[in-house]
Design an enzyme around this catalytic site. Structure first.
Site, PDB file in Angstrom:
ATOM      1  N   GLY A  20     -31.284   9.605  22.921  1.00  0.00           N
ATOM      2  CA  GLY A  20     -31.447   9.482  21.736  1.00  0.00           C
ATOM      3  C   GLY A  20     -30.232   9.290  20.798  1.00  0.00           C
ATOM      4  O   GLY A  20     -30.182   8.502  19.829  1.00  0.00           O
ATOM      5  N   ARG A  24     -23.854  10.578  22.379  1.00  0.00           N
ATOM      6  CA  ARG A  24     -24.026  11.008  23.860  1.00  0.00           C
ATOM      7  C   ARG A  24     -24.045   9.803  24.804  1.00  0.00           C
ATOM      8  O   ARG A  24     -23.549   9.847  25.784  1.00  0.00           O
ATOM      9  CB  ARG A  24     -25.497  11.529  23.993  1.00  0.00           C
ATOM     10  CG  ARG A  24     -25.675  12.872  23.321  1.00  0.00           C
ATOM     11  CD  ARG A  24     -25.183  13.793  24.401  1.00  0.00           C
ATOM     12  NE  ARG A  24     -25.083  15.287  23.946  1.00  0.00           N
ATOM     13  CZ  ARG A  24     -25.933  16.366  23.862  1.00  0.00           C
ATOM     14  NH1 ARG A  24     -26.942  16.178  24.443  1.00  0.00           N
ATOM     15  NH2 ARG A  24     -25.480  17.394  23.260  1.00  0.00           N
ATOM     16  N   ARG A  43     -25.661  -0.757  13.497  1.00  0.00           N
ATOM     17  CA  ARG A  43     -26.138   0.379  12.772  1.00  0.00           C
ATOM     18  C   ARG A  43     -25.825   1.603  13.530  1.00  0.00           C
ATOM     19  O   ARG A  43     -26.371   2.934  13.285  1.00  0.00           O
ATOM     20  CB  ARG A  43     -27.905   0.638  13.082  1.00  0.00           C
ATOM     21  CG  ARG A  43     -28.336  -0.563  11.907  1.00  0.00           C
ATOM     22  CD  ARG A  43     -29.803  -0.440  12.260  1.00  0.00           C
ATOM     23  NE  ARG A  43     -30.570  -1.610  11.261  1.00  0.00           N
ATOM     24  CZ  ARG A  43     -31.500  -1.226  10.323  1.00  0.00           C
ATOM     25  NH1 ARG A  43     -31.640   0.109  10.094  1.00  0.00           N
ATOM     26  NH2 ARG A  43     -31.950  -2.362   9.755  1.00  0.00           N
ATOM     27  N   ARG A  87     -35.046   7.280  30.018  1.00  0.00           N
ATOM     28  CA  ARG A  87     -34.554   8.233  28.855  1.00  0.00           C
ATOM     29  C   ARG A  87     -34.250   9.537  29.450  1.00  0.00           C
ATOM     30  O   ARG A  87     -34.653  10.233  30.393  1.00  0.00           O
ATOM     31  CB  ARG A  87     -35.953   8.530  27.830  1.00  0.00           C
ATOM     32  CG  ARG A  87     -35.636  10.024  27.045  1.00  0.00           C
ATOM     33  CD  ARG A  87     -36.675   9.755  25.889  1.00  0.00           C
ATOM     34  NE  ARG A  87     -36.851  11.153  25.499  1.00  0.00           N
ATOM     35  CZ  ARG A  87     -35.945  11.779  24.640  1.00  0.00           C
ATOM     36  NH1 ARG A  87     -34.703  11.019  24.508  1.00  0.00           N
ATOM     37  NH2 ARG A  87     -36.073  13.107  24.193  1.00  0.00           N
ATOM     38  N   SER A  90     -33.516  15.977  25.453  1.00  0.00           N
ATOM     39  CA  SER A  90     -34.119  17.473  25.229  1.00  0.00           C
ATOM     40  C   SER A  90     -35.416  17.349  24.847  1.00  0.00           C
ATOM     41  O   SER A  90     -36.086  16.424  24.407  1.00  0.00           O
ATOM     42  CB  SER A  90     -32.955  18.017  24.149  1.00  0.00           C
ATOM     43  OG  SER A  90     -33.428  17.287  22.931  1.00  0.00           O
ATOM     44  N   ASP A 204     -34.923  24.147  23.580  1.00  0.00           N
ATOM     45  CA  ASP A 204     -35.378  25.190  22.593  1.00  0.00           C
ATOM     46  C   ASP A 204     -36.723  25.510  23.283  1.00  0.00           C
ATOM     47  O   ASP A 204     -37.469  24.679  24.116  1.00  0.00           O
ATOM     48  CB  ASP A 204     -35.464  24.564  21.220  1.00  0.00           C
ATOM     49  CG  ASP A 204     -36.318  23.333  21.151  1.00  0.00           C
ATOM     50  OD1 ASP A 204     -35.742  22.319  21.132  1.00  0.00           O
ATOM     51  OD2 ASP A 204     -37.603  23.364  20.816  1.00  0.00           O
ATOM     52  N   ARG A 217     -24.813  22.437  26.275  1.00  0.00           N
ATOM     53  CA  ARG A 217     -25.458  21.301  25.843  1.00  0.00           C
ATOM     54  C   ARG A 217     -24.683  20.085  26.690  1.00  0.00           C
ATOM     55  O   ARG A 217     -25.471  19.212  27.312  1.00  0.00           O
ATOM     56  CB  ARG A 217     -25.484  20.866  24.599  1.00  0.00           C
ATOM     57  CG  ARG A 217     -26.474  21.692  23.719  1.00  0.00           C
ATOM     58  CD  ARG A 217     -26.680  21.427  22.383  1.00  0.00           C
ATOM     59  NE  ARG A 217     -27.341  22.392  21.780  1.00  0.00           N
ATOM     60  CZ  ARG A 217     -28.702  22.129  21.276  1.00  0.00           C
ATOM     61  NH1 ARG A 217     -29.229  21.066  21.734  1.00  0.00           N
ATOM     62  NH2 ARG A 217     -29.377  23.170  21.010  1.00  0.00           N
TER      63      ARG A 217
HETATM   64  N1  HPA Z   1     -39.934  19.402  19.352  1.00  0.00           N
HETATM   65  C1  HPA Z   1     -39.786  18.019  19.259  1.00  0.00           C
HETATM   66  N2  HPA Z   1     -38.910  17.262  19.777  1.00  0.00           N
HETATM   67  C2  HPA Z   1     -37.840  18.056  20.420  1.00  0.00           C
HETATM   68  C3  HPA Z   1     -37.952  19.535  20.461  1.00  0.00           C
HETATM   69  C4  HPA Z   1     -39.045  20.181  19.874  1.00  0.00           C
HETATM   70  O1  HPA Z   1     -38.997  21.278  20.020  1.00  0.00           O
HETATM   71  N3  HPA Z   1     -36.866  19.982  21.341  1.00  0.00           N
HETATM   72  C5  HPA Z   1     -36.159  18.738  21.436  1.00  0.00           C
HETATM   73  N4  HPA Z   1     -36.674  17.622  21.054  1.00  0.00           N
END
Ligand code: HPA
Length: 234
Positions: A20, A24, A43, A87, A90, A204, A217
């Protein structure tokens, strides 16, 4: 050149990794590719092409969310003839047995809406990964000793969800994690007969509120790059 990608014809490899975050993309290209060259900076959505074990590879940022990814994936497929799109990103964990740092390899990606929803109307299409890539990625991830889960994820349009009832239904139905891009990538690959996969690290957790510490990370991201590269060329 396309509207959003400045690369010249031939500067994009048939295999494209899509993080994304454009920074990175730069880190992964500088760390894992030989002879990486910047091929896009329109961009600020950086893209690099180099080689990995002699195989040409492009690493192109997708931006956040399905509308952004859809622009880049459409142009990579339709204008640059990309064949394999993976892809790397995270996701938020949604099950007790899924922990921070674990790897999720997305077999399917459910959505409420995606940029492709309009063409399906009442049809509930099930976006799924390329099976060969999926199998190879599982092998690569297990080879690295990563705790790996394979199953369904949810591709959301929002990071800040206001629908705890929906999260609950997804958890009840075994959804492993939530991110914001894979369903559209899988749908575009299906439409154009290309191979796609999403390899994700749990950054997360929706149940525990835990966050991946920032010092972890880079390492977890590096593991995903290697898993994706090994899967693409196995
Ligand atoms: N929600 C949506 N997209 C995400 C999250 C999340 O908790 N963590 C990483 N990408």
């Amino acid at each position: 050149m396309t509207v959003h990608i400045g690369a010249k014809p031939g500067q994009i490899a048939p295999t494209v990794l899509m993080p994304g975050d454009p920074y990175r993309a730069r880190w992964a290209a500088e760390t894992f590719l030989d002879g990486a060259e910047l091929v896009n900076e329109v961009r600020g959505m950086l893209g690099f092409t180099g080689t990995w074990r002699g195989n040409p590879v492009t690493i192109q940022g997708s931006g956040m969310g399905m509308p952004s990814l859809s622009i880049y994936a459409n142009e990579l497929i339709r204008d640059y003839d990309a064949q394999t799109l993976i892809r790397i990103g995270s996701c938020g964990g949604m099950q007790d047995h899924v922990a921070i740092r674990d790897v999720i390899i997305a077999m399917t990606a459910s959505t409420i809406t995606s940029p492709s929803s309009g063409i399906f109307r009442e049809f509930s299409f099930a976006p799924c990964a390329d099976y060969g890539l999926l199998q190879a990625a599982v092998k690569a991830a297990e080879g690295k000793g990563s705790k790996t889960h394979v199953g369904g994820i949810y591709s959301s349009d929002v990071f800040y969800s206001e629908r705890p009832d929906l999260d609950e239904q997804m958890m009840r139905h075994g959804i492993l994690g939530v991110e914001m891009e894979a369903a559209e990538l899988y749908t575009l690959a299906a439409r154009h007969g290309r191979r796609a996969l999403a390899v994700l690290t749990v950054s997360d957790h929706l149940l525990t509120g835990e966050l991946l510490p920032s010092e972890d990370r880079e390492r977890t991201f590096g593991d995903m790059v290697e898993i994706a590269l090994e899967a693409a060329f196995s």
